[in-house]
Design an enzyme around this catalytic site. Structure first.
Site, mmCIF file in Angstrom:
data_model
loop_
_atom_site.group_PDB
_atom_site.id
_atom_site.type_symbol
_atom_site.label_atom_id
_atom_site.label_comp_id
_atom_site.label_asym_id
_atom_site.label_seq_id
_atom_site.Cartn_x
_atom_site.Cartn_y
_atom_site.Cartn_z
ATOM 1 C CB SER A 141 -0.884 -0.005 1.255
ATOM 2 O OG SER A 141 -1.510 1.245 1.459
ATOM 3 C CE1 TYR A 154 -4.785 -1.946 4.825
ATOM 4 C CE2 TYR A 154 -3.509 0.021 4.296
ATOM 5 C CZ TYR A 154 -4.251 -1.076 3.890
ATOM 6 O OH TYR A 154 -4.448 -1.311 2.545
#
Length: 269
Positions: A141, A154
């Protein structure tokens, strides 16, 4: 890498980037073994791909299920006879500060986002080694490059994917198996809407966070899928998806410690 007549395994193929990547591969005549935990969305992806003229199999899979992951390579091998590409795309999101997020929720996210990638790679690597040219594609990401507040869990998982991918690439150097790590920026998927949030987080804070996230998710998944497919064709070790991912990557190199000072001003606007 020429994807024509290759076989690719894609996790999280029921929607978003996974589905878009499946379409990009199918347009290149690549056969597909599609996996997702959501049976209905997985079947929909297969139905939408039906006219592409490639062989498609569907596999309901929870990447956190060790036994199910161990069994999948034999299923794919029996159906397709080979495996050339593994796209570890399945992932979940979890909002909230480190102190807000429970230990159970933190572990839940890591089990899917990181350990799922490791588990799938371990299961498929022996099969990928049999190919004359193979590639492992791990989706990290933009939060595997920078780590904003409210994304401790995350970011931890996506930085872990990045580190694992880079080390594995070095270990496999000189073999027939290459490794790419993908860093999507703001891709217009449902990940922010589906994100798990702490039970005691104020509702207005949750809604504000989701609204900000959804404003940043602008790139069409179809574009993301094409960028990933082209990166694999070129053999790119790092695939940045979107102009925001490219800009943030440059900023992080220039200001590896103080980048958040600039990003906070940009996001507040």
């Amino acid at each position: 890498m020429n994807l024509s007549n290759r076989v690719a395994v894609i996790t999280g193929a029921g929607s978003g980037i996974g589905r878009a990547t499946a379409f990009a591969f199918a347009r290149r005549r690549c056969h597909l073994a599609l996996a997702d935990i959501d049976h209905a969305s997985l079947k929909e992806t297969a139905w939408l791909l039906d006219k592409q003229g490639v062989r498609i199999t569907t596999h309901v899979l929870d990447v956190a299920d060790r036994e199910a992951v161990r069994a999948l390579p034999d299923e794919v091998q029996a159906a397709h006879g080979r495996v050339d590409v593994l796209v570890n795309n399945a992932g979940v999101a979890l909002g909230g500060s480190f102190e807000q997020v429970s230990e159970d929720d933190f572990d839940w996210l890591m089990e899917i986002n990181f350990h799922g990638v490791v588990r799938m790679t371990r299961a498929f690597l022996p099969h990928l080694r049999r190919s004359d040219e193979a590639r492992i594609v791990n989706v990290s990401s933009i939060y595997g490059i920078v780590a904003p507040p409210g994304q401790a869990a995350y970011s931890a998982s996506k930085f872990a994917v990045r580190g694992f991918s880079n080390a594995l690439r070095h270990e496999l150097e000189g073999s027939s198996v290459g490794v790419s790590v993908v860093h999507p920026g703001g891709v217009a998927t449902a990940i922010a809407h589906k994100a798990r949030v702490p039970l005691d987080a104020p509702p207005d804070e949750i809604e504000r966070g989701r609204q900000i996230a959804e404003k940043l998710l602008r790139l069409a998944p179809e574009t993301a899928g094409e960028i990933i497919a082209r990166g694999i064709e070129r053999g790119d070790a790092r695939i940045l998806v979107g102009s925001d991912a490219k800009a943030v990557s440059i900023l992080e190199r220039i200001a590896p410690v103080s980048y958040w000072r600039y990003l906070k001003k940009a996001t507040s606007r």
